[in-house]
Enzyme design. Structure first.
Site, PDB file in Angstrom:
ATOM      1  N   HIS A 236       0.826  -1.207   0.000  1.00 14.24           N
ATOM      2  CA  HIS A 236       0.000   0.000   0.000  1.00 14.24           C
ATOM      3  C   HIS A 236       0.861   1.256   0.000  1.00 14.24           C
ATOM      4  O   HIS A 236       0.955   1.974   0.997  1.00 14.24           O
ATOM      5  CB  HIS A 236      -0.927  -0.005   1.225  1.00 14.24           C
ATOM      6  CG  HIS A 236      -2.069  -0.955   1.087  1.00 14.24           C
ATOM      7  ND1 HIS A 236      -2.723  -1.501   2.171  1.00 14.24           N
ATOM      8  CD2 HIS A 236      -2.675  -1.469  -0.006  1.00 14.24           C
ATOM      9  CE1 HIS A 236      -3.684  -2.295   1.741  1.00 14.24           C
ATOM     10  NE2 HIS A 236      -3.674  -2.292   0.430  1.00 14.24           N
TER      11      HIS A 236
ATOM     12  N   HIS B 243       0.241  -9.043   1.679  1.00 13.47           N
ATOM     13  CA  HIS B 243      -0.946  -9.346   2.482  1.00 13.47           C
ATOM     14  C   HIS B 243      -1.441 -10.772   2.293  1.00 13.47           C
ATOM     15  O   HIS B 243      -2.269 -11.247   3.078  1.00 13.47           O
ATOM     16  CB  HIS B 243      -2.084  -8.389   2.113  1.00 13.47           C
ATOM     17  CG  HIS B 243      -1.711  -6.952   2.261  1.00 13.47           C
ATOM     18  ND1 HIS B 243      -1.881  -6.017   1.262  1.00 13.47           N
ATOM     19  CD2 HIS B 243      -1.143  -6.285   3.286  1.00 13.47           C
ATOM     20  CE1 HIS B 243      -1.464  -4.841   1.679  1.00 13.47           C
ATOM     21  NE2 HIS B 243      -0.996  -4.969   2.893  1.00 13.47           N
TER      22      HIS B 243
ATOM     23  N   CYS C  49       3.956 -12.050   3.459  1.00 13.65           N
ATOM     24  CA  CYS C  49       4.722 -11.884   4.693  1.00 13.65           C
ATOM     25  C   CYS C  49       4.743 -13.193   5.477  1.00 13.65           C
ATOM     26  O   CYS C  49       3.700 -13.844   5.625  1.00 13.65           O
ATOM     27  CB  CYS C  49       4.075 -10.783   5.540  1.00 13.65           C
ATOM     28  SG  CYS C  49       4.725 -10.661   7.209  1.00 13.65           S
TER      29      CYS C  49
ATOM     30  N   HIS D  40      -9.512  -5.044   4.644  1.00 15.79           N
ATOM     31  CA  HIS D  40      -8.075  -5.091   4.367  1.00 15.79           C
ATOM     32  C   HIS D  40      -7.723  -6.375   3.615  1.00 15.79           C
ATOM     33  O   HIS D  40      -8.305  -7.441   3.854  1.00 15.79           O
ATOM     34  CB  HIS D  40      -7.306  -5.033   5.689  1.00 15.79           C
ATOM     35  CG  HIS D  40      -5.847  -4.756   5.537  1.00 15.79           C
ATOM     36  ND1 HIS D  40      -4.931  -5.754   5.292  1.00 15.79           N
ATOM     37  CD2 HIS D  40      -5.137  -3.602   5.580  1.00 15.79           C
ATOM     38  CE1 HIS D  40      -3.726  -5.231   5.205  1.00 15.79           C
ATOM     39  NE2 HIS D  40      -3.817  -3.927   5.373  1.00 15.79           N
TER      40      HIS D  40
ATOM     41  N   GLU E 183      -5.192  -8.344   3.869  1.00 12.32           N
ATOM     42  CA  GLU E 183      -4.733  -9.451   4.724  1.00 12.32           C
ATOM     43  C   GLU E 183      -5.911 -10.214   5.305  1.00 12.32           C
ATOM     44  O   GLU E 183      -5.908 -11.453   5.323  1.00 12.32           O
ATOM     45  CB  GLU E 183      -3.859  -8.924   5.864  1.00 12.32           C
ATOM     46  CG  GLU E 183      -3.381 -10.028   6.796  1.00 12.32           C
ATOM     47  CD  GLU E 183      -2.648  -9.522   8.017  1.00 12.32           C
ATOM     48  OE1 GLU E 183      -2.628 -10.245   9.037  1.00 12.32           O
ATOM     49  OE2 GLU E 183      -2.089  -8.404   7.983  1.00 12.32           O
TER      50      GLU E 183
END
Length: 279
Positions: A45, A78, A100, A128, A130
């Site tokens: 982002h 994400h 990640c 979001h 993630e």
């Protein structure tokens, strides 16, 4: 910036390990490929990073069906739901996983407890990337963004609650306290990244030493927004900016300026803001 005498930077800010991994994966893919490289959604982002990769031919796709068969695809920091990975494999995509490691750990945990028959509650920003990815590893997950959401949940049997990696510890603790009252058995998995906690703590430390503060990062970056909110709560005049072009003119009224930045903000952007402030 007539009155500015000093610029102090937070001891922890900018790219985190997960972001460096994702950006590094995309850098490698771009360097090795003659054809276009794709990402599912923005790699991170941050508008400057996205613009740079776009100028180098990287294409952002929102759906696997928009990606040509056999193309190279880099998964963003994400992560994505398991079914998306399956769709990419079915299209013979060359997948480079930039998710990640902390998020991958959450994927494995949710899948494990879902298979064990637990109710799954995921705490974080429901919109979001993630959270959307995490939700794809459970059958019927409950997404909780606020204490009000938590109060609506009442579950019988075993329940797992797990955090988004970038939320504030206080938010997660408050929601877990509410969930404890409305569930038979609650297993709590705190998967908040230590980098998130370190950034919050270093920002509070910074705010005690400055007259005003700039938080640098993308408008759609959840952790940058939380840094901004934390700084504002201290009472220090604070602005959220994406680049040097957004430095407010009134910042020149203060002598000591603090700088912090979200986990998706490149070092180069931070340096440009610092240089501009110092004139």
């Amino acid at each position: 910036m007539k009155n500015i005498r000093r610029v102090l930077k937070a001891r922890e800010m900018g790219f985190c390990l997960g972001v460096r991994r994702a950006v590094g994966s995309l850098e490698e893919a771009v360097a090795c490929q003659e054809d276009s490289v794709y990402t599912l959604g923005p790699i991170i982002h941050n508008p400057q990073v996205i613009r740079d990769f776009s100028d180098r031919g990287v294409i952002i796709a929102e759906d696997p069906q928009d990606i040509p068969r056999g193309a190279t695809v880099v998964i963003r920091a994400h992560g994505v739901p398991a079914k998306i990975m399956d769709e990419l494999k079915a299209r013979d995509a060359v997948v480079k996983n930039g998710t990640c490691p902390k998020v991958i750990s959450s994927h494995k945990t949710i899948r494990k407890y879902n298979q064990l028959g637990y109710h799954i509650i995921i705490v974080g920003d429901a919109n979001h990337g993630e959270i959307k990815g995490l939700a794809g590893y459970a059958s019927s997950p409950y997404l909780v963004s606020t204490p009000e959401d938590a109060r609506k949940i009442s579950l019988k049997g075993k329940t797992l609650v797990i955090s988004q990696t970038t939320i504030k510890q206080e938010e997660f603790d408050r929601i877990c306290d509410i969930l404890k009252e409305n569930t038979d058995f609650l297993k709590i998995i705190n998967n908040i990244c230590s980098a998130t906690k370190d950034r919050q703590e270093s920002l509070l430390e910074l705010c005690s030493k400055v007259d005003a503060c700039l938080i640098i990062g993308g408008r759609n970056s959840a952790n940058t927004k939380r840094l901004y909110m934390t700084a504002r709560e201290t009472g220090v005049p604070t602005w959220h900016i994406e680049s040097v072009d957004e430095i407010p003119s009134e910042i020149g009224e203060y002598e000591t300026i603090g700088i912090s930045a979200g986990a998706s903000t490149p070092d180069s952007v931070i340096a440009m803001v610092e240089q501009t402030l110092l004139g």
